[in-house]
Design an enzyme around this catalytic site. Sequence first.
Site, PDB file in Angstrom:
ATOM      1  N   HIS A   1      45.162  44.698  43.214  1.00 48.90           N
ATOM      2  CA  HIS A   1      44.427  43.497  43.612  1.00 48.90           C
ATOM      3  C   HIS A   1      44.540  42.443  42.514  1.00 48.90           C
ATOM      4  CE1 HIS A   1      40.494  41.177  43.571  1.00 48.90           C
ATOM      5  NE2 HIS A   1      40.990  40.868  44.743  1.00 48.90           N
ATOM      6  N   ASN A   2      44.823  41.189  42.924  1.00 43.57           N
ATOM      7  CA  ASN A   2      44.974  40.097  41.946  1.00 43.57           C
ATOM      8  C   ASN A   2      45.799  40.572  40.736  1.00 43.57           C
ATOM      9  OD1 ASN A   2      43.544  38.472  43.630  1.00 43.57           O
ATOM     10  ND2 ASN A   2      41.745  38.276  42.334  1.00 43.57           N
TER      11      ASN A   2
ATOM     12  N   GLU B   1      49.817  41.722  44.643  1.00 45.50           N
ATOM     13  CA  GLU B   1      49.251  40.528  45.267  1.00 45.50           C
ATOM     14  C   GLU B   1      49.685  39.271  44.513  1.00 45.50           C
ATOM     15  OE1 GLU B   1      44.985  38.884  47.023  1.00 45.50           O
ATOM     16  OE2 GLU B   1      44.990  40.491  45.529  1.00 45.50           O
TER      17      GLU B   1
ATOM     18  N   ASP C   1      48.722  35.211  44.624  1.00 42.50           N
ATOM     19  CA  ASP C   1      47.914  34.092  45.137  1.00 42.50           C
ATOM     20  C   ASP C   1      48.637  32.789  44.814  1.00 42.50           C
ATOM     21  OD1 ASP C   1      46.071  35.882  45.968  1.00 42.50           O
ATOM     22  OD2 ASP C   1      44.588  35.475  44.417  1.00 42.50           O
TER      23      ASP C   1
ATOM     24  N   HIS D   1      44.027  32.542  40.264  1.00 46.54           N
ATOM     25  CA  HIS D   1      42.870  32.815  41.110  1.00 46.54           C
ATOM     26  C   HIS D   1      42.187  31.476  41.406  1.00 46.54           C
ATOM     27  CE1 HIS D   1      39.111  35.471  41.930  1.00 46.54           C
ATOM     28  NE2 HIS D   1      39.823  35.259  43.017  1.00 46.54           N
TER      29      HIS D   1
ATOM     30  N   GLU E   1      49.067  35.578  49.324  1.00 43.63           N
ATOM     31  CA  GLU E   1      47.916  34.803  49.787  1.00 43.63           C
ATOM     32  C   GLU E   1      48.312  33.326  49.646  1.00 43.63           C
ATOM     33  OE1 GLU E   1      43.287  34.242  48.503  1.00 43.63           O
ATOM     34  OE2 GLU E   1      44.105  36.281  48.499  1.00 43.63           O
TER      35      GLU E   1
END
Length: 897
Positions: A423-424, A453, A455, A468, A502
């Site tokens: 995650h992230n 991931e 973003d 983020h 994302e």
Amino acid sequence: MTAPSPRSPRLSLTTTPPMAAIFPRLSLTSTPVMATSSTVKSGSPSFASLSPGLFSPCLSSLSAERRTSSPFSRSSSRSPTPSIMTSPKLWQKTSISRLAEEFFWIGGSVVAQPKWRMVERCMCTMQTGTQMTKLKGKKKGLVRFFYLDEHKSCIRWRPSRKHDKAKITIDSIHEVCEGKKSEIFQRYADSCFDPNCCFSIYHGDHVESLDLVSTNGDEARTWITGLKYLMAGISDEDSLAKRQRKRDQYPLLCHYGQTFSEADKNGDGNLSLGEVLQLLHKLNVNLPRQKVREMFKKADTDDNQGSLAFEEFCTFYKMMSTRRGLYLIMLSYSNNKEFMDLNDLVRFMENEQKMAGVTREYCLEIVSQFEPCSQNLQNMVLGIDGFTNYMRSPAGDIFKPDHHRVHQDMTQPLCNYFIASSHNTYLTGDQLLSESRVDMYAYVLQAGCRCVEVDCWDGPDGEPIVHHGYTLTSKILFKDVIETVNKYAFTKNQYPVILSIENHCTVPQQKKMAEYLLEVLQDKVDLSTVNMNEFRKLPSPELLKGKVLVKGKKLPANIDGDAEEGDVLRVKYQCIEKGKTMRLSRALSDLVKYTKSVRVHDIETQAYMTSWQVSSLNESIVNQIMALKPAQLVRLNQRQLLRVYPSNYRVDSSNFNPQPFWNAGCHMVALNYQTEGRMLELNRAKFSTNGNCGYLLKPRCMNKGFFNPTLEDPLPGQSKTQLVLKIISGQQLPKPKDSMLGDRGEIIDPFVEVEIIGLPIDCCKQQTRVVDDNGFNPMWEESLVFTLHMTQIALVRFQVWDHDPIGQNFIGQRTIAFVSMMPGYRHVYLEGMEEASIFVHVAVNDITGKVGLSTGLSFALPALLSLKTKAWIFLTAMKACLVFCHIGHSRRTTDKS
């Protein structure tokens, strides 16, 4: 279970009297015991231990492998070392392999002897030391004096506020890069540093970089070359063989040599009785002073009476480290002889270790490899030293050697597997203020993660960035992320990597993202070559080897193919909103095939028509679904992929417990890999069971048919499993890391806690009694019994604690999948602590009939426990009966009144 081939031992011992105590990790022998005589004669190093994978009882195949395999060849079956069961395992460097093969190995023989002069010059220059500039953040560089220590085991520098801790061990180095390639150098973009003078050393669990600038290019090349040789285990002409044998047979020799030097306060090369007592306290040993004096006097054999030289101290150490448990096992199988012959060894392997197909030839190989006593070697018997060597070697580890490589069926659809997920991924710390680094992608991919991931947001100059959103975390370029993924995605294994994108970018920058994906990854994102036999079912990891799957939004098929790029497209979804606006680049959409991102709208009907989709839900929503419809969630996971990510409230990057989501068959349970702790340890244990390839086949009941993990009997009609763990003893348990007085603190009072982590009905924990004042060789001799309904997804967690009147202090742990445990007498090495272990006996039995909660008790218990424990249970039951009789009598008396 087939008999494994013996591996190079963790220790090698000198000849000692039969009853003598043994020191498991030091050797006083001048010539190490080699695996085969041919190896000794040729003088060529043995590289069997460089590939700690499977053991095979076939001696001829073992020899053939040594003859034919490249000494530095990389294999997918390479197993992680115990230290690697700590936060992420050390990287294997292809550049080192190529370097060593190119310079030193042609047809299995050492060549190019003039190169050794260059190696010696590099080592000499590095040990003399070099003044270089150390770059750190945006501040001005710091001029420091860097040098290689005398043991050639670490780089040190001075001056430093860290004093002796200012060092980088050679074993912790992942990569040495020439030039100005690191992020730190990019911050000094305006500087006039000569690229030939710049290099970066990537090291440590979190892949930190030490960025250095030398005064000239020759010095930089000397350090780069020297470090690469050291990383390959080469420092002089015969050091490759010497270092390998030392690593395999005496892993703590250098460590205790350093400890000995630290204890030698006056530096005379000898230890007085007072210095020995202080050292024993530091090593967590509490022996009566009179006993220490007796052993001290017995070990002091040279003319210099009253002090111990290093070899004498090793003898002294062996005296006090007697393994009573191992000695009794040997006596029981040798009819009270001081050694085990080949027949005794065969019986021990078959009866206790549950190995099939054990031959006398295999046992002969064990004796020749692990027995240090020349007389025992002549008689082909295994004494207590040799038996201890064997039990302390990888052959005696609790982890199944077959599971160090990929051994499961990898040809089933993707939705039949658990997938290691991050995650992230780009963050190095918390979710609000921490730094974003491309190195984190390299770190997690090397640690076995297969879903990362990204973003994506609009960046300056038309370049998409990764960070983020709506926080103060730093920003990195999308292109740099993709280049890092391309470099490290398949260095450990070839199974597919999923890029979870994302997407917050505008259409023009989405086009740039698609351009970089195609330009950098090339055929890795080309899925047209994937041959699918069954339409609309997900392909298998085997079919997708070497591929990168882009997970993201995808334009519906009914959109006009001639629509201009950048148009605002109004699309209709099946049952959701009728006019949702989607801004999406066609080029980026076309890269999404099997992993189309969709919302969860109905867990009972979704994905019946197609499995080519992925849904992402945060932990809170999935917890609600599991509470209301656990069986339906399992069925959804049979049809499509589901990703679970941490709640937005976890701003500290803490991790949730992944086990409940695995119980429901959730494929991608995304964790914050930058946060060490219990949850990441469970994740490592989970995926270690299939060669740490990032894909783990789910149990059959989760992939087909009805399954409800919350039921008291989730698998009706199937037999239960009883696990009997006898916790025998501990070895060299350290003081807690956060001890206020460090090594000078009190001797620990250890106890062992064993926890079962799996289905709710199986989860429980038990612990042993506390052993006072003994962290060196505590004895428990206690049996813990557990009943499990579903072993396929259960984890067994061993934890060692230091008992304290005001609480308990954590010492160490080892978590292992139930299916990866070996039966019989085994050592459980604590994660990240090479010398600390627990000695246990593992027994697994199938039981039938109704079983209560996993308290560890069943009707089969009396037959499995020791006489002392049976007596305790009987007395407890009698006390309970007396209490009930007394209560009944009191009530009758009251009623009469």
